[in-house]
Design a protein around this motif. Structure first.
Motif, mmCIF file in Angstrom:
data_model
loop_
_atom_site.group_PDB
_atom_site.id
_atom_site.type_symbol
_atom_site.label_atom_id
_atom_site.label_comp_id
_atom_site.label_asym_id
_atom_site.label_seq_id
_atom_site.Cartn_x
_atom_site.Cartn_y
_atom_site.Cartn_z
ATOM 1 N N VAL A 25 1.093 -1.055 0.161
ATOM 2 C CA VAL A 25 0.290 0.080 -0.006
ATOM 3 C C VAL A 25 1.411 1.441 0.270
ATOM 4 C CG1 VAL A 25 -1.709 1.157 1.443
ATOM 5 C CG2 VAL A 25 -1.774 -0.976 1.162
ATOM 6 N N CYS A 26 1.418 1.330 1.253
ATOM 7 C CA CYS A 26 2.656 2.381 0.648
ATOM 8 C C CYS A 26 4.050 2.235 -0.081
ATOM 9 C CB CYS A 26 3.225 2.814 2.185
ATOM 10 S SG CYS A 26 1.740 2.156 3.710
ATOM 11 N N GLY A 27 4.377 1.676 -0.797
ATOM 12 C CA GLY A 27 5.799 1.239 -1.290
ATOM 13 C C GLY A 27 7.178 1.831 -0.265
ATOM 14 N N ARG A 28 7.067 0.723 0.470
ATOM 15 C CA ARG A 28 7.810 1.901 1.849
ATOM 16 C C ARG A 28 8.183 0.273 2.560
ATOM 17 N NH1 ARG A 28 5.190 7.025 3.234
ATOM 18 N NH2 ARG A 28 6.386 8.509 1.065
ATOM 19 N N ASP A 29 9.563 -0.313 2.638
ATOM 20 C CA ASP A 29 9.413 -1.328 3.349
ATOM 21 C C ASP A 29 9.608 -0.651 5.331
ATOM 22 O OD1 ASP A 29 10.722 -3.426 5.143
ATOM 23 O OD2 ASP A 29 12.592 -3.527 4.190
ATOM 24 N N PRO A 30 8.512 -1.210 5.690
ATOM 25 C CA PRO A 30 8.170 -0.992 7.610
ATOM 26 C C PRO A 30 9.338 -0.991 8.118
ATOM 27 C CG PRO A 30 7.117 -2.750 6.224
ATOM 28 C CD PRO A 30 7.744 -1.961 4.907
ATOM 29 N N TYR A 31 10.154 -2.154 7.743
ATOM 30 C CA TYR A 31 11.018 -1.991 8.487
ATOM 31 C C TYR A 31 12.645 -1.641 8.378
ATOM 32 C CZ TYR A 31 8.739 -6.503 9.820
ATOM 33 O OH TYR A 31 7.104 -7.730 10.484
ATOM 34 N N ALA A 32 12.718 -0.421 7.429
ATOM 35 C CA ALA A 32 13.773 0.152 7.284
ATOM 36 C C ALA A 32 14.047 1.085 8.078
ATOM 37 C CB ALA A 32 13.291 0.524 5.634
ATOM 38 N N GLY A 33 13.397 2.056 8.676
ATOM 39 C CA GLY A 33 13.800 2.674 10.336
ATOM 40 C C GLY A 33 13.869 4.121 9.796
ATOM 41 N N LYS A 34 12.515 4.029 8.259
ATOM 42 C CA LYS A 34 12.502 4.662 7.631
ATOM 43 C C LYS A 34 11.076 5.600 7.692
ATOM 44 C CE LYS A 34 16.528 5.462 4.503
ATOM 45 N NZ LYS A 34 16.504 5.390 3.419
ATOM 46 N N VAL A 35 10.659 6.964 7.647
ATOM 47 C CA VAL A 35 9.053 6.933 7.410
ATOM 48 C C VAL A 35 8.214 5.332 6.768
ATOM 49 C CG1 VAL A 35 6.971 8.188 6.457
ATOM 50 C CG2 VAL A 35 8.635 9.382 7.946
ATOM 51 N N VAL A 36 7.179 5.300 7.929
ATOM 52 C CA VAL A 36 6.219 4.127 6.758
ATOM 53 C C VAL A 36 5.074 4.645 5.978
ATOM 54 C CG1 VAL A 36 5.066 1.708 6.985
ATOM 55 C CG2 VAL A 36 7.478 2.852 8.669
ATOM 56 N N THR A 37 4.365 5.164 5.915
ATOM 57 C CA THR A 37 2.737 5.289 6.021
ATOM 58 C C THR A 37 2.821 7.096 5.640
ATOM 59 O OG1 THR A 37 1.850 6.301 7.639
ATOM 60 C CG2 THR A 37 2.257 3.508 6.843
#
Length: 82
Positions: A25-37
């Motif tokens: 949905v977000c196009g971001r890795d939730p485990y990356a330590g960066k903004v997720v949603t």
């Protein structure tokens, strides 16, 4: 949107079954330590007008690796859920 009441909760994901959907949905890795949603995600076709967000992880200093902590809420909890 005028809501008469709303309900909210925090959620802790203890394994990685939901994380791929968050990433899709977000196009971001939730485990990356960066903004997720990047903000609140609203499910517009939900009877509750349910929304959720996962901020930068780990959310808590002592949060175990592999867990995600997020916030969910619904604006119309008196309606049957779907």
């Amino acid at each position: 949107i005028e809501a008469t009441k709303w309900e909210s909760a925090t959620v802790t994901l203890l394994d990685d079954r939901i994380a791929p959907y968050v990433q899709q949905v977000c196009g971001r890795d939730p485990y990356a330590g960066k903004v997720v949603t990047g903000g609140i995600v609203t499910v517009k076709d939900s009877a509750w007008l349910m929304s959720w967000t996962f901020n930068r992880q780990p959310h808590f200093k002592a949060q175990p690796e592999g867990q995600l902590v997020g916030w969910i809420y619904g604006l119309y909890p008196e309606r049957p859920g779907d």
